[in-house]
Design an enzyme around this catalytic site. Structure first.
Site, short mmCIF file in Angstrom:
data_model
loop_
_atom_site.label_atom_id
_atom_site.label_comp_id
_atom_site.label_asym_id
_atom_site.label_seq_id
_atom_site.Cartn_x
_atom_site.Cartn_y
_atom_site.Cartn_z
N GLY A 145 -106.31 -0.85 27.86
CA GLY A 145 -107.26 -1.95 28.02
C GLY A 145 -107.34 -2.42 29.46
O GLY A 145 -108.33 -3.02 29.87
N LYS A 155 -103.17 -0.14 37.13
CA LYS A 155 -103.07 -1.21 36.12
C LYS A 155 -103.75 -2.45 36.69
O LYS A 155 -103.38 -2.92 37.76
CB LYS A 155 -101.60 -1.50 35.79
CG LYS A 155 -101.43 -2.48 34.64
CD LYS A 155 -100.03 -2.42 34.07
CE LYS A 155 -99.82 -3.50 33.00
NZ LYS A 155 -98.45 -3.48 32.47
N ASP A 174 -110.10 -8.96 30.02
CA ASP A 174 -110.88 -8.62 31.22
C ASP A 174 -110.45 -7.35 31.94
O ASP A 174 -111.08 -6.95 32.92
CB ASP A 174 -110.85 -9.81 32.20
CG ASP A 174 -109.42 -10.23 32.54
OD1 ASP A 174 -108.48 -9.47 32.23
OD2 ASP A 174 -109.24 -11.32 33.11
N GLY A 175 -109.34 -6.75 31.51
CA GLY A 175 -108.90 -5.52 32.18
C GLY A 175 -108.22 -5.76 33.52
O GLY A 175 -107.94 -4.82 34.26
N ARG A 209 -99.30 2.98 39.02
CA ARG A 209 -98.10 3.51 38.37
C ARG A 209 -98.17 5.04 38.37
O ARG A 209 -99.26 5.62 38.44
CB ARG A 209 -98.02 3.07 36.91
CG ARG A 209 -98.21 1.61 36.67
CD ARG A 209 -97.73 1.23 35.30
NE ARG A 209 -98.66 1.53 34.22
CZ ARG A 209 -98.57 0.99 33.01
NH1 ARG A 209 -97.59 0.13 32.74
NH2 ARG A 209 -99.44 1.29 32.07
N ARG A 219 -97.88 7.65 24.53
CA ARG A 219 -97.09 6.66 23.78
C ARG A 219 -96.99 7.06 22.31
O ARG A 219 -97.84 7.82 21.83
CB ARG A 219 -97.79 5.29 23.87
CG ARG A 219 -97.93 4.79 25.31
CD ARG A 219 -99.21 3.98 25.49
NE ARG A 219 -99.43 3.68 26.90
CZ ARG A 219 -98.99 2.61 27.54
NH1 ARG A 219 -98.34 1.68 26.88
NH2 ARG A 219 -99.21 2.44 28.81
N ASP A 241 -96.85 0.84 20.83
CA ASP A 241 -97.77 1.25 21.89
C ASP A 241 -97.10 1.15 23.26
O ASP A 241 -97.66 1.61 24.25
CB ASP A 241 -99.05 0.39 21.87
CG ASP A 241 -98.75 -1.10 21.85
OD1 ASP A 241 -98.03 -1.55 20.95
OD2 ASP A 241 -99.22 -1.82 22.75
N ASP A 289 -94.44 -0.26 30.58
CA ASP A 289 -95.11 -1.54 30.36
C ASP A 289 -94.17 -2.73 30.60
O ASP A 289 -93.66 -3.35 29.66
CB ASP A 289 -95.73 -1.62 28.95
CG ASP A 289 -97.09 -0.92 28.92
OD1 ASP A 289 -97.43 -0.24 29.91
OD2 ASP A 289 -97.80 -1.06 27.92
P1 AMP Z 1 -99.32 -5.11 26.14
O1 AMP Z 1 -98.77 -6.16 25.24
O2 AMP Z 1 -99.38 -5.49 27.59
O3 AMP Z 1 -98.64 -3.80 25.96
O4 AMP Z 1 -100.85 -4.92 25.74
C1 AMP Z 1 -101.28 -4.65 24.43
C2 AMP Z 1 -102.73 -4.21 24.47
O5 AMP Z 1 -103.54 -5.22 25.09
C3 AMP Z 1 -102.99 -2.94 25.25
O6 AMP Z 1 -104.02 -2.24 24.61
C4 AMP Z 1 -103.42 -3.46 26.59
O7 AMP Z 1 -104.21 -2.52 27.28
C5 AMP Z 1 -104.24 -4.68 26.19
N1 AMP Z 1 -104.31 -5.68 27.27
C6 AMP Z 1 -103.33 -6.49 27.73
N2 AMP Z 1 -103.78 -7.28 28.72
C7 AMP Z 1 -105.09 -6.97 28.91
C8 AMP Z 1 -106.10 -7.44 29.79
N3 AMP Z 1 -105.89 -8.39 30.69
N4 AMP Z 1 -107.33 -6.87 29.67
C9 AMP Z 1 -107.57 -5.92 28.77
N5 AMP Z 1 -106.67 -5.45 27.92
C10 AMP Z 1 -105.43 -5.96 27.97
MG MG Z 2 -98.77 -2.04 26.54
#
Ligand code: AMP
Ligand code: MG
Length: 534
Positions: free
Chosen positions: A105, A126, A138-139, A196, A203, A279, A289
């Protein structure tokens, strides 16, 4: 300064089906493993830090690293010839519940290179903008979490813990809105991007998603591509590259083994991942992560740094091995349609627990400076120590370093040697009195065992100090560097990077980084409590 001449291989993208649609419109994808999407342009890329060792390994010259084009490339403003930016699709179990499609994301793979040493490395940004998998977010990433990811990746690498690496940390020149504690107080923070690198970012959740969609042909293809690219040593028939059930099982065994080794390393150095969702589990057994992770300061197996996990403490320090096993069970379920051998998969999962126990005992013996783990003599030594460390607030890192100073030939009371490892709260002082007798008993037991082991004092100290770090990325140290960086002073980041590059060797100029956590940091946000907001 010439742009680097990297050799892009892009095997994941070349060997697996792409989503026919490109761009970042949010969507579910079927029968595909990734979507092509470009990083979003940013206003003012500014490099804050980079890992010189990793850059060299990736064949990037110091001149290129020092140039503005480096900052442009590794924030996504400029693509190098051969890059093929894409986000991959995966699912996952989050806090024990199936969450469906997640995906990269806010991660965009720029491409996979083959370096002059013949190693494959995927380069991934990232925080470089939205992808089809950004869901409602927002990515993007902010400075504080990017500093944490950058520093911790490199700290773990230098500690000898399997991990993804971090090449660079850069500001984007944009502001990003974040509600850090999810309490309705959103604020703007500086945006940042980390590049990274890892041999692969695959995963457990990649396999789980294909299985959940019953896309069995693609699941088999994904397994085979993963084994051929990331576990080439398991391919028996080099000519045909055919993989049979035995190879699939051997691969699952490898994943279990690497995962257990990773968790033993975490327990050795006092690292709590904080969000071990499936994940966030690398198929290569790499720590991946870096979000609401933390380092044990006072030894407390119940501690979790993640405020989102405060109620159940699913991801607490003492439960990491059990969670890893649970995650492997989800992976086993996902690949079952292809492997079709429940008994063999179950045997591997059972083997995980036994294998973990064995390796942890040996590692714990190493931490204590014993040449071998003696099941009869040492089981109680270890369990008594576990109790002792919790009777009184004890800094895990300092304790093991001080323990190396216990002198075999000294027959006097040596309890004072351990004094630098104890926190000095009033509450702790009361506990200290109660602990004195058990500490004396344990030290007697320990000294007796050391004498039986027979290793020379200096050798033992050197061996212990090579597995027990003096410098870890203490939560408050990272937070102090972040506070300064948010004020425009980035010196704390480069200093910490320098400190964690040699975690086992005493560095006189960095004595401040090998001390007890100060009292103010005990309850401060960012030091002892972290959320997933990043
Ligand atoms: P995480 O808990 O960081 O491993 O994220 C879980 C999911 O949420 C993954 O699919 C990430 O890519 C997505 N994600 C986390 N933060 C963001 C963000 N700011 N924008 C878009 N996707 C996010
Ligand atoms: Mg993650």
């Amino acid at each position: 300064m010439s742009t680097p001449n990297l050799s892009f291989t892009n095997r994941y993208a070349a060997q697996l089906p792409a989503d026919p649609e490109t761009g970042s419109k949010r969507r579910q994808i079927q029968q595909a493993c990734y979507s092509r999407v470009n990083p979003t342009r940013v206003r003012a890329p500014q490099l804050l830090a980079h890992s010189a060792e990793l850059a060299a390994q990736l064949d990037l010259s110091p001149e290129f690293c020092a140039s503005q084009p480096f900052a442009e490339v590794f924030t996504g403003n400029r693509l190098l010839a051969g890059m093929d930016p894409h986000a991959t699709c995966y699912g996952g179990h989050q806090f024990g519940n199936w969450a469906g499609q997640l995906g990269d994301g806010r991660a965009i793979n720029l491409g996979e290179i083959r370096n002059t040493a013949g190693e494959h490395w995927m380069l991934q940004l990232k925080g470089a903008g939205p992808t089809p998998y950004s869901r409602t977010a927002d990515g993007l990433a902010v400075l504080r979490s990017s500093v944490r990811e950058f520093l911790c990746s490199e700290a773990m690498y230098h500690l000898g813990v399997p991990t993804t690496r971090a090449l660079s940390l850069a500001l984007t020149g944009e502001q990003v809105l974040r509600d850090m504690l999810y309490d309705g107080n959103a604020a703007h923070e500086p945006g940042a991007v980390v590049c990274r690198a890892a041999p692969s970012f695959t995963r457990f959740g990649h396999f789980e998603l294909l299985a959940s969609r019953q896309e069995e042909a693609l699941l088999r293809q994904f397994m085979d591509v993963t084994i051929r690219n990331d576990f080439p040593e398991l391919v028996k028939n080099r000519a045909t590259q055919e993989l049979d059930r035995d190879t699939h099982l051997a691969w699952f065994h490898q994943v279990c083994q690497r995962t257990l080794e990773m968790v033993v390393h975490w327990q050795r150095v006092g690292f709590v991942h904080g969000v071990m969702n499936t994940d966030n589990m690398s198929i290569l057994g790499l720590t991946i992560d870096y979000g609401p992770y933390g380092w044990l300061e006072d030894y407390d197996p119940n501690w979790t740094p993640n405020t989102t996990d405060a109620a159940n403490r699913r991801y607490r320090f003492g439960q990491q091995a059990a969670i890893a096993q649970w995650n492997l069970l989800q992976l086993a379920n996902a690949i079952f349609p292809i492997v079709q051998d429940a008994n063999a998969l179950e045997a591997e999962l059972t083997g995980f627990a036994a294998g973990y126990e064995r390796l942890w005992q040996q590692t714990h013996a190493d931490k204590l400076g014993l040449q071998n783990f003696d099941a009869n003599a040492d089981a109680t030594l270890l369990t008594d120590l576990e109790v002792l460390l919790q009777q009184r607030e004890t800094d895990m890192t300092l304790f093991y370093r001080q323990l190396a100073e216990i002198d075999i030939s000294n027959t006097q009371d040596q309890r004072a040697v351990l004094a630098p490892a104890y926190y000095a709260s009033p509450e702790n002082a009361a506990k200290a009195d109660a602990q004195q007798a058990s500490l004396a008993r344990w030290l007697d037991q320990y000294l007796q065992r050391l004498r039986q082991d027979g290793q020379d004092q200096n050798q033992r100290r050197a061996a212990m100090n090579s597995v027990n770090p003096l410098y870890v990325l203490r939560n408050y140290l990272a937070q102090v560097a972040i506070d300064k960086a948010e004020q425009g002073d980035f010196s704390g980041i480069t200093e910490l990077l320098d400190i964690v590059r040699q975690p086992y060797r005493e560095q006189a100029q960095y004595a401040h980084a090998a001390q007890l956590r100060p009292d103010w940091a005990r309850t401060r946000v960012g030091c002892s409590m972290l959320s997933c907001s990043s």
